[in-house]
Design a protein around this motif. Structure first.
Motif, short mmCIF file in Angstrom:
data_model
loop_
_atom_site.label_atom_id
_atom_site.label_comp_id
_atom_site.label_asym_id
_atom_site.label_seq_id
_atom_site.Cartn_x
_atom_site.Cartn_y
_atom_site.Cartn_z
N HIS A 5 -10.30 -5.42 3.40
CA HIS A 5 -10.69 -3.65 2.79
C HIS A 5 -10.07 -2.53 3.95
O HIS A 5 -9.41 -1.61 3.39
N GLY A 37 -8.52 -0.27 1.26
CA GLY A 37 -7.95 -1.08 0.16
C GLY A 37 -8.79 -1.39 -1.01
O GLY A 37 -10.39 -1.56 -0.80
N VAL A 38 -8.23 -2.13 -1.96
CA VAL A 38 -8.96 -2.43 -3.29
C VAL A 38 -8.77 -3.97 -3.40
O VAL A 38 -7.68 -4.51 -3.02
N GLY A 42 0.74 -6.85 5.32
CA GLY A 42 0.05 -5.71 4.97
C GLY A 42 -0.67 -5.96 3.40
O GLY A 42 -0.31 -7.09 2.77
N LEU A 43 -1.27 -4.89 2.92
CA LEU A 43 -1.70 -4.83 1.60
C LEU A 43 -0.98 -4.23 0.76
O LEU A 43 0.03 -3.67 1.29
N MET A 44 -1.22 -4.09 -0.55
CA MET A 44 -0.41 -3.57 -1.55
C MET A 44 -1.01 -2.15 -2.00
O MET A 44 -0.47 -1.60 -3.02
N ALA A 45 -2.49 -2.00 -1.86
CA ALA A 45 -2.74 -0.93 -2.34
C ALA A 45 -3.73 -0.09 -0.94
O ALA A 45 -4.69 -0.94 -0.72
N ASP A 46 -3.18 0.91 -0.65
CA ASP A 46 -3.78 1.43 0.64
C ASP A 46 -4.07 2.87 0.54
O ASP A 46 -3.55 3.73 -0.15
N PRO A 47 -5.13 3.33 1.55
CA PRO A 47 -4.94 4.87 1.92
C PRO A 47 -3.96 5.16 2.82
O PRO A 47 -3.18 4.07 3.25
N ASP A 48 -3.85 6.40 2.93
CA ASP A 48 -2.97 6.75 4.14
C ASP A 48 -3.22 6.14 5.39
O ASP A 48 -4.58 5.82 5.84
N ASN A 101 2.15 6.70 3.68
CA ASN A 101 1.33 7.21 2.69
C ASN A 101 0.90 6.05 1.71
O ASN A 101 1.38 5.33 1.61
N GLY A 102 -0.28 6.39 1.41
CA GLY A 102 -1.14 5.31 0.56
C GLY A 102 -0.73 5.55 -1.08
O GLY A 102 -0.04 6.53 -1.39
N THR A 103 -1.28 4.66 -1.81
CA THR A 103 -1.08 4.82 -3.27
C THR A 103 -2.42 5.14 -3.89
O THR A 103 -2.28 5.39 -5.16
N LEU A 104 -3.37 4.69 -3.40
CA LEU A 104 -4.75 4.84 -3.74
C LEU A 104 -4.97 6.24 -3.95
O LEU A 104 -4.75 7.08 -3.24
N PRO A 105 -5.92 6.61 -5.01
CA PRO A 105 -6.60 7.79 -5.03
C PRO A 105 -7.05 8.11 -3.51
O PRO A 105 -7.71 7.59 -2.84
#
Lengths: 619, 619
Positions: B412, B575-576, B519-525, B565-569
């Motif tokens: 996470h 991460g999720v 890495g992960l694929m859904a991240d914050p900045d 930059n992340g992709t999550l809100p």
């Protein structure tokens, strides 16, 4: 020298010996190049014999060359290569018949020795399967199968109302894909591992890599197709949605360190290896795919081996040459067939079935620059291949490799929709294959394997409200369109219950408001909308300045999307392969050999054992 | 109503009926709330009977409430909720004994009807395993196992010289993790599916979610631990490296829609369900983990159920209360034990073993704000749990759930090193468990399962030259430090051959120059250096302005790294979870039930069948 190489008893292979004298850099030790090295082999605890005596062969000629490399990125930036002088010999087309351990020792530099352990596996020679069909989803991971299932199969309350054909296979395994030189493999050396039982290096087809400049002198290892045909007279079929000289089909017959030698690859399909004495090879019964540019005459722009017309070369050896789906379906089953349906890679399922106007490109396999509108899919190619192989192989049986190549190709360009469409087409092909074999009474005598050669770091993490995304003005606000956990909701790809594609499971709507929040983990700069690209395969990054080798998000891709910076070196315009173990689904004779976790090379040995190809003595 | 629910014969469950009258929004149809709904059940083609007659129970009281929701993100932004009035009833602690199909029908709104199909699986009642040990690697995917293997096991020429214990399991399967309300699951509803055979919704523990505000009135389903204990008197152990009220351990005994009701979860471990008549429950033999704040007195800052001291509550019921590794190892095997070793989650393997100064935090389980320096690992907790369960269960056998919780927790926060360390500790625990069971003669009577509850989109795509990365001045140039394919090279984590951790496989060097490009694929900045965080678990994103709910790359994390930059809100600081099917490794009695691809709930049914827990008649 390659420590711990495993061999099939009776499998042909070459030996390459190299002694290195680094001239500069951290490995330089100031010794002159030793041209008087010797090489011995011992079986088990037995006496070490000179290689010439051990195999009863002539001494090989001494060869010499040098090569350069960079010790690290600083050396590369400073343009300071390390130079290595090499003395080498090669012994060719050898085989080991007696199972067990061997010790191979290179003696050099006046007392130095390097030892390799070889191991000939002790496998039963009894044949258990008449046929093997090996499906390869290039780059296909468990994560992708999960995503494809989600968009093509209906769920109620978290439970699928139908399943993928792969899901119904009785046996599941995982294979480890690492190669000799790197833990990340490309499709050439991973296919070589699957077909030969020998790990190799990036870009290698059916050889270990040596350091010479000649891409055709590297030490070869015999492939499952070659051994099967040489020992049993079995028939071989090769089907791919890639250009047919691409690595995964190529590795069945080609032996070169350079997968980009496409012309030579095509020649090897037809003629086998011609620069050395090698194995018995008479060409496949079936060769179906794209890549017409390696077949039609150079006068039309073809890039062929020795400037020949390979349509004519195949026709001379009694192949029917097929250029479209109509001709494919009409071709006689008792004759050999070459089917080349387009220049370059074949059209994607999504373009053939949903966005058909994208087929209007100058890709006709004749080379006449008209469009290739009448292309078959993987299912039609595979079913016809089985028809021909069944009709022609009789009691001898067949080996068919059928590749869904563009799972990989579309993942490379971050075109998730097209990649998943290709995966679903693969599954549909497997389903039709099982059904056909069942109808013809061949299911029980055929081992069916479904696997991949490597992965891409792909997964789905939720949903995207594409309407909301497009309505926001800033990238930070657009990110609110992403829904995770309970806000992921349910798949809207299967929302009508009104499937267009009878008897097959594909999404009924490729362009829903709520799409999948999906992605790769190694990207160039790009713009994400998480929406289907209706105008053809995606091109996520382009050079803003010509020949700059500096790729940036393509202004014409993903308009209105979120601009994301990549992690890959900026010379990359697309994603790369990943580490993950990939799944192996097995059904049929010997299926139990594919349970649990194993190495990619074990797939070769298990196929060879199932075909009964081990030989304790020369035949 | 939940279409196609599967039941174990004799499993307790509640029924919740709801009739909805939407007051506004797209679903409003202008009908008044129907309070006179009725409910019937039919077995197979038999007569539909009123629920009271079918089960021989009293009519339930009518309940009424309303709830609100947002139709989409635009409605949320405009603060325009939809309001729904609800009329409801509940029937509690029922069971179905006869295998086969049932039709349950809700009649409402003067002629409308909604039908659900229930199915009681027809399972053998014969017991095949004395014990079951269920290892859960929270958030663990095949991709992570592949990466952990790479950093902890040596390869030569692409071949591992040793393997993970999981790799040696004879049977491999994949489970599909989707839940009722979303295709992405959280750990609460996925654990509920594994333990009860019923899919649920995000945040639910052992219940289906109703729409009422009360988190403790949702319809319950009995868990494997409860059924096993009620029917056979079998003993139960619960071990986790999380705070012990966390979802994966909690779902064994708690029944609530709100996984965050931690105090009530802890009470349920000890006392079971107390607000309704439910199942027989006497507490586990073993409860080991973190989360002291739900145990020590509120006077010390504890947040406990009904402000009780739960150390005292457990002690009253004859539990030895253990606060550190020393006490754990010394505890008698014939007495019940509560081991709570820290406030919050337990320390990570990497901090307990390599970066020990990170243990200097005010987390002592007593609540006295001293550090919790003497924490056990998952291996020590699990081996002690087995000791106690073996000593106390006698012929009755045991069920043990052992969770490596921080694979998930560290993924996470994008702390790949710590996550892989936890995964390796899980594997080391499994190895020690197999060895122990073998030594005590219990291996053949114990089914061992290793699985996960969901994934994170993780993979490795190459290597990073961290020295080169740090020496560059711009982010675009730093990206050149990434090596893919042949430039990935080989793992440098196992580079000394001089492992610190005898008999266990962990990296010998966590801080090599060439690290994994992962890495992960859904991240914050965040800022990536791809280097181990030596000062404790990573915090990738922080609010730059307090209470802004706008998270940005933490300036104190990953200094010198690449800003991504992340992709999550932007309200997300971590991460999720992801979609992917997760692996299931099985060894022991009934192992063949875990081959191929199946649903998460099938794990419950296969465990229940292996324990022989189906009951055709009330006992």
């Amino acid at each position: 020298m390659h420590d711990r190489a495993d061999f099939l008893a009776g499998q042909y292979f070459d030996i390459r010996l190299e002694v290195h004298a680094p001239q500069n850099g951290s490995e330089a030790i100031g010794l002159p190049l030793d041209e008087a090295f010797t090489f011995t082999i011992a079986k088990g605890d037995g006496e070490a014999k000179p290689v010439t005596e051990f195999f009863g062969i002539e001494e090989a000629e001494l060869e010499k060359w040098n090569f350069t490399w960079y010790e690290d990125l600083f050396a590369r930036d400073a343009k300071k290569p390390s130079v290595v002088d090499v003395a080498a010999k090669a012994y060719r087309r050898l085989a080991l018949y007696e199972p067990g351990e061997y010790t191979a020792t290179l003696h050099y530099n006046n007392g130095s020795a390097t030892t390799a352990n070889w191991f000939v596996r002790d496998l039963a020679e009894e044949r258990k399967a008449k046929n093997i069909i090996l499906f390869i989803g290039d780059g296909m991971t468990t994560n992708m199968i999960t995503a494809a299932r989600l968009i093509a199969h209906k769920t109620i309350n978290g439970k699928y109302q139908s399943l993928m054909q792969m899901d119904k296979f009785p046996v599941l395994g995982h294979q480890m894909t690492h190669s000799i030189d790197s833990f990340i493999t490309d499709s050439a050396n991973s296919a070589s591992a699957l077909y030969t039982g020998h790990k190799s290096s990036v870009n290698c087809l059916g050889v270990y890599a040596d350091s010479s400049k000649d891409p055709f002198d590297d030490p070869k290892v015999e492939t499952i197709a070659e051994i099967f045909h040489r020992l049993t007279g079995g028939h071989v079929g090769i089907v791919s949605t890639a250009y047919i000289a691409d690595a995964t089909p190529a590795a069945l017959t080609a032996h070169t360190r350079a997968r980009s030698e496409y012309g030579a690859v095509v020649d090897s399909f037809l003629n086998g290896i011609t620069n050395y004495t090698w194995t018995k090879w008479d060409g496949p019964d079936v060769l179906f795919g794209g890549g017409a540019e390696q077949f039609y005459s150079p006068e039309l722009g073809g890039e062929t081996y020795q400037e020949k017309d390979y349509y004519a070369e195949f026709a001379k050896k009694d192949y029917n040459v097929l250029w479209n789906r109509t001709a494919l379906l009409a071709a006689p089953s008792d004759e050999r067939a070459l089917g080349i349906f387009t220049v370059s890679n074949m059209a994607k399922w999504l373009d053939r079935n949903v966005y058909r106007s994208n087929l209007n490109q100058s890709l006709h396999p004749s080379g006449d620059e008209s469009p290739a509108l009448d292309q078959p899919g993987l299912k039609e190619m595979t079913l016809k291949a089985i028809d021909i192989l069944q009709a022609r192989s009789g009691d001898k049986g067949f080996f068919l490799m059928s590749e869904a190549a563009s799972i990989d190709k579309m993942m490379h360009v971050l075109d998730y929709d097209r990649a998943l469409g290709e995966l679903l087409e693969l599954d549909d092909t497997i389903k039709a294959t099982v059904q056909k074999l069942n109808e013809t009474g061949c299911l029980k005598e055929t081992l069916i394997l479904v696997t991949a050669d490597h992965g891409h770091g792909f997964d789905v993490m939720g949903s995207v409200d594409t309407t909301y995304l497009m309505a926001q003005n800033t990238d930070r606000k657009k990110r609110d369109a992403v829904g995770t956990y309970q806000n992921s909701g349910l798949s809207q790809y299967i929302n009508t219950g009104n499937l267009t594609y009878t008897d097959s499971n594909f999404p009924s709507n490729w362009d829903p408001r709520y799409t999948l929040f999906q992605g790769l983990m190694a990207d160039p700069d790009r713009r994400e909308t998480w929406s289907v690209r209706k105008d053809g395969p995606r091109e996520p990054a382009v050079e803003l300045e010509e020949d700059s080798e500096d790729f940036y998000a393509n202004p014409e891709d993903g308009e209105g999307g979120i601009l994301l910076n990549g992690t890959l070196p900026v010379e990359n315009d697309q994603g790369v392969h990943s580490l993950t173990d990939v799944p192996v689904f097995a059904m049929g004779p010997c299926q139990e050999k594919f349970m649990g976790v194993f190495n990619s090379i074990d797939i070769f040995f298990s196929m060879a054992e199932c075909f009964g190809l081990a030989r304790g003595t020369p035949s």
